[in-house]
Scaffold this motif. Sequence first.
Motif, mmCIF file in Angstrom:
data_model
loop_
_atom_site.group_PDB
_atom_site.id
_atom_site.type_symbol
_atom_site.label_atom_id
_atom_site.label_comp_id
_atom_site.label_asym_id
_atom_site.label_seq_id
_atom_site.Cartn_x
_atom_site.Cartn_y
_atom_site.Cartn_z
ATOM 1 N N MET A 202 0.864 -1.187 0.000
ATOM 2 C CA MET A 202 0.000 0.000 0.000
ATOM 3 C C MET A 202 0.899 1.235 0.000
ATOM 4 S SD MET A 202 -1.176 -0.526 3.923
ATOM 5 C CE MET A 202 -1.197 -2.293 3.731
ATOM 6 N N PRO A 203 0.322 2.412 -0.172
ATOM 7 C CA PRO A 203 1.171 3.611 -0.128
ATOM 8 C C PRO A 203 1.899 3.729 1.217
ATOM 9 C CG PRO A 203 -0.984 4.149 -1.010
ATOM 10 C CD PRO A 203 -1.075 2.748 -0.486
ATOM 11 N N LEU A 204 3.085 4.312 1.160
ATOM 12 C CA LEU A 204 3.884 4.461 2.388
ATOM 13 C C LEU A 204 3.590 5.781 3.092
ATOM 14 C CD1 LEU A 204 7.371 3.274 1.068
ATOM 15 C CD2 LEU A 204 5.468 1.908 1.905
ATOM 16 N N GLU A 205 3.307 6.809 2.306
ATOM 17 C CA GLU A 205 3.088 8.147 2.878
ATOM 18 C C GLU A 205 1.704 8.665 2.509
ATOM 19 O OE1 GLU A 205 7.714 9.680 2.680
ATOM 20 O OE2 GLU A 205 6.258 10.452 1.255
ATOM 21 N N TYR A 206 1.135 9.424 3.418
ATOM 22 C CA TYR A 206 -0.198 9.987 3.218
ATOM 23 C C TYR A 206 -0.196 11.414 3.751
ATOM 24 C CZ TYR A 206 -1.313 4.987 3.014
ATOM 25 O OH TYR A 206 -1.328 3.648 2.705
ATOM 26 N N GLY B 207 -8.205 16.812 -0.828
ATOM 27 C CA GLY B 207 -8.097 15.360 -0.818
ATOM 28 C C GLY B 207 -6.903 14.889 -0.012
ATOM 29 N N ILE B 208 -6.526 13.641 -0.286
ATOM 30 C CA ILE B 208 -5.402 13.034 0.429
ATOM 31 C C ILE B 208 -4.454 12.468 -0.621
ATOM 32 C CG2 ILE B 208 -4.710 11.223 2.050
ATOM 33 C CD1 ILE B 208 -7.745 11.447 3.058
ATOM 34 N N VAL B 209 -3.195 12.786 -0.485
ATOM 35 C CA VAL B 209 -2.215 12.317 -1.458
ATOM 36 C C VAL B 209 -1.370 11.224 -0.813
ATOM 37 C CG1 VAL B 209 -0.292 12.964 -2.953
ATOM 38 C CG2 VAL B 209 -2.153 14.590 -2.526
ATOM 39 N N GLY B 210 -1.310 10.085 -1.483
ATOM 40 C CA GLY B 210 -0.493 8.971 -1.007
ATOM 41 C C GLY B 210 0.645 8.703 -1.975
ATOM 42 N N GLN B 211 1.678 8.075 -1.472
ATOM 43 C CA GLN B 211 2.843 7.801 -2.315
ATOM 44 C C GLN B 211 3.259 6.342 -2.115
ATOM 45 O OE1 GLN B 211 4.351 10.760 -3.829
ATOM 46 N NE2 GLN B 211 5.396 9.358 -5.218
ATOM 47 N N ALA C 203 -5.021 6.590 5.043
ATOM 48 C CA ALA C 203 -5.305 7.844 4.329
ATOM 49 C C ALA C 203 -6.207 8.737 5.189
ATOM 50 C CB ALA C 203 -5.962 7.537 2.993
ATOM 51 N N GLU C 204 -7.261 8.144 5.731
ATOM 52 C CA GLU C 204 -8.190 8.932 6.548
ATOM 53 C C GLU C 204 -7.496 9.484 7.782
ATOM 54 O OE1 GLU C 204 -10.812 9.852 9.770
ATOM 55 O OE2 GLU C 204 -9.496 8.105 9.719
ATOM 56 N N LEU C 205 -6.583 8.698 8.340
ATOM 57 C CA LEU C 205 -5.916 9.147 9.561
ATOM 58 C C LEU C 205 -5.051 10.386 9.308
ATOM 59 C CD1 LEU C 205 -5.702 8.599 12.515
ATOM 60 C CD2 LEU C 205 -3.935 6.909 12.085
ATOM 61 N N ARG D 182 -1.922 16.017 9.244
ATOM 62 C CA ARG D 182 -0.486 16.075 8.940
ATOM 63 C C ARG D 182 -0.077 14.835 8.149
ATOM 64 N NH1 ARG D 182 1.989 12.501 12.308
ATOM 65 N NH2 ARG D 182 0.957 12.056 14.292
ATOM 66 N N LYS D 183 1.163 14.905 7.685
ATOM 67 C CA LYS D 183 1.699 13.772 6.924
ATOM 68 C C LYS D 183 2.008 12.615 7.874
ATOM 69 C CE LYS D 183 5.455 12.878 3.651
ATOM 70 N NZ LYS D 183 6.556 13.523 2.927
#
Lengths: 449, 642
Positions: free
Chosen positions: A290-294, A300-304, A408-410, A416-417
Amino acid sequence: MKPLNPTPNHQTSPRQSKISRRNFMKHALAAGSAVAVPAFIPARALGRDGAAAPSERIVVGVIGHGPRGRYDLSVMLPEKDVQFVAVCDVLRERREQAKAMVDTHYGNQACVMYRDMFEIYGRSDIDAVLIATGEHWHTLASILAVKAGKDVYSEKPCGMTMGEVQALDEAVHRYGRVFQAGTQRRSQANFQYAVHLAQSGILGRLHTMHASVYVPKRTYDWLPAQPEPSPEECDWDRWLGPSPWRPYNRQYVTGGWRGHYDFEGAANFLDWGAHTLDLCQWANQSDHTMPLEYEANDSGIVGQYANGVKLICDFLPDPFGNRAPQYKTSTGTCPVRFIGDEGWVETGDNGEIVLSESLARTQQRRFEKPGTSAAGHGRNFFDCVKSRALPVCNQNIMRTSHTACFAAELSWELGRKITFDPVAERFVNDAEANRRINRATRAPWSFYV
Amino acid sequence: MAAPVISMGAASNTQAWIEILQSERPLFEKARACQQLGEAGTSEAVPALAALLNHDMLSVYARTGLERIPGPEAAAALRDALATTQGTLKIGVIQSVAALCDEEAVPALSGLTRGSDAAVASAAMLALGRIASDQAVTFVMQALTSGPPEHRPDAAAACLLAAQHQLSQKKAESAAALYDAVLKAKVPASYHIGATRGAILSRTQDRIAFLVKQLRSQDPAIRDVAILTVRQNPSEAFADALNAEIQNAPAGLQSKMIGALIDCHNAQSLPIIRAKAVSEEAQVRMAALNVLSRIGGPDDAPTLIKVLLDNQGPEEVSLAMSILEQIGGPETDAMILKALSSATTSSVRIELIRLLGKRSATSATDELLHQAGDPDQAVSIAALQALRSLASPEDLPRLIWLTRQCTVESVRDAAANAVYSVCKDHPPVGPSGALILKALKAANVTAEKQAWIRVLSLLGYSDALPFMTATLQDADPDLVQSTISSLGRWPDPSPINALFQVVESHANATVRSRALVAVLQLATRAADQTLTDHDDLLAWFQRAGKAVQSVQEKRLLISGLGRVNHVESVRMLSSYLDDADVKAEAVYAIVNAAGPLAKGPDYKTVEAVLKKIPAVQDPRLRDQIAGLERDIKATRARLDNE
């Protein structure tokens, strides 16, 4: 009517749930032996009239019959090798509706109604259950079902916290059952095609994925207390189940539970995110991770992901109306867009495929069936019940994509990131975030049984 | 739309929340304070939270707070509460202790399993399984193997929990011992199923032998979980075991094994699966065919052709066909051809012929031309349909000859369709058209003439037009009418004047009407193609308009006029707004024709016609009319300024 719960051998408060876990199996088996057998066995039940012979038929019970349960049942009832024999809901009117629906379909009166799901779990003739309760019961009902030896189709979200979906995944493995999460868009041709374009390289190198979600919202408030109805009309204690106690209000049990912290996880994020983020996971071939960063922002929410692909969860202020400018409104609800360096594809529940100009001439396809249908997804589940294969949205896939949703929601909740370790399933150097992985369940309910 | 950021765990906040817990504030506020302490509180709040563990309603909230507050204080408080709580509240505390994996609580939990409260004992046993420390593992194992019988189900569930934990910690030996203990115990079948899976996975030495034993079990549920375990954990070793075991397995299990084999991706499994595609058992055949549909290649062609020849049912034939369609290579074409020449049943021959067509097997053309002359009409039609895409202009003489020999209408139509497809797909039409025209001139039978006229019309072979217009004077009314219909399908309006003459002069009303329809079809197609001047188009529609009588004819006329963006077209269409039979169609056509006109000098005519349109129900049409009105307004303003 026999007692729904075994007699407790200790003093319990009227506010506490009464089931005795020690006696569960004995109780459940006893309940099974008391099941009424239909006096008249119609031709369909005997394998004629195009239906499967009994030895090849999957016998199913329904747990929870709100609007979603009604829909699922309506698309699964026509399956020739499946027979629904029992329905359960803590609301009398709903279990009566469910029974009427099943009986009308089969042309008999054979479907048995229960208020207590343990009576379904105790029936040895039932192979599988369809779980479509309120969200706060999905995990526990599924875990109790697999412990009782049933295969499970559970509506999404399959849990309210990361801890719940972890417990569910482990229980499905522990008891060796087949599990399908109700993220049915994986079984829809238009979404499959969009994912194919992403996975096959037709879009070029995939670099960005968009998943539409609601604007997160939640409340911690309690609705005003109302007098509790009789358990026969509405079993409030059982409705609450593993959730913390609060006073009864009819709104909760008729769909108004949505948005309440104790009954809906992740601030409504998974309502669409369980589908749309799951599709992105699939498109990126990330079912194992799954994405490591959120990081959340206003839109919205950006994940990587570790492979550099960016996941953007777009908040849609008007999800059932104008979905522009993030998405083409014409593609319908739950839109996703996958972008590569040679083109992009967008699709949604209307089945329409929208392509970048570079691909429109060569890759356009038409899909008439709406993306919301769960019929194919149900079929995949029933096939796997027979073959013992992993369904398309099995417990492993559910665990990772749901966990990504919670993470992501958290990031939105904390403002914050945050960084997540998909192997340890913990937030990295972030005690504040890790405190939110689990919630306590109201005794005696437990996910570890 | 960012979330309200929750203020973090400052000691002052913790103190404020503690004060709420210790006040007479409403339950909701206390519940919320517990949640907030769980999210951001410090260990100072532990005593206040622990004080609520005996509160019927708030205990669960307090436990959430305690489970989440870092540090040993919460675990200690929960451990202490094991002695001070009762009944269901004690069960909750036990669960929280387990959630914290508090190894120090193992002695107390062990003691609780022996207590008189069965529900508490059950919860304690499961908590020990979840904690899964060495001491806890030993305890639950002993409880299962030598404890009181009434504890066994819970002890078995605890062993499964502990074993799963051991396995995740790479303690396979310990896990295997726990699973074996469950398998030996008299506990519900679902526990045995879970233990079987775990026992397979946790074994390091005799894993395969154990798996095989499960596959040979008399209990279908155990066989099923063995299959599930293989499918979820595929490996070469599992595949080897299944490859050997499948030969002696019952049919139901074989079909499941085939599915498991494909998950294992083992090359040795392929010949086995291939052989199963022609098994004597239907469910095994279907399972193998389903696998081949996913992984089949040229090597599978002989098997699949045998499936077709065996013809065991439509489902299998359809599946084999679909796989063969996907398998490439001339060798496969050759095998199918060979099978076709030796096949005897009509239905099998038809399937093989269709397959060749779908595979675009051009090497099969000669054989298909041969099959096209078969006395079995269904075989003949199938071959002619396949030839539509496979035959080339060199094959035309033979196809024309076949058409001429036909005595059955459906076969003749199929043959003529094949001729048409070959001509259309291989331009230029000239040489082919000449061959067909020659055949037309030589034809003696009306049906054959009709077939050739239809083909030549669809091709638009202009050299044939004089001969065909002459046919309009033929004494055979059937031939005249079919020729009119064919001319109506001409790709350009070349035959329109000849058809107008029929409209205006033929003695038979039916023939006149059919010619009028043909005229309107030609004019409408010309309007769509936009290669004809508006003046010519309008002249044709005006001339045809004088002859229209029936509602059907009016609709065709209106449909055609709606394609002509000319003010005269709009005027003509407006005359139909008063005709109840076609006024709805007229409105759509007017809106369509008037689009560009509303933006130019003819806008006033359009405006006048729009005013005559009655209220419409269709919202989309209403929007279009509103758009025209906006355009007219803008055009008026623009032209006034000029």
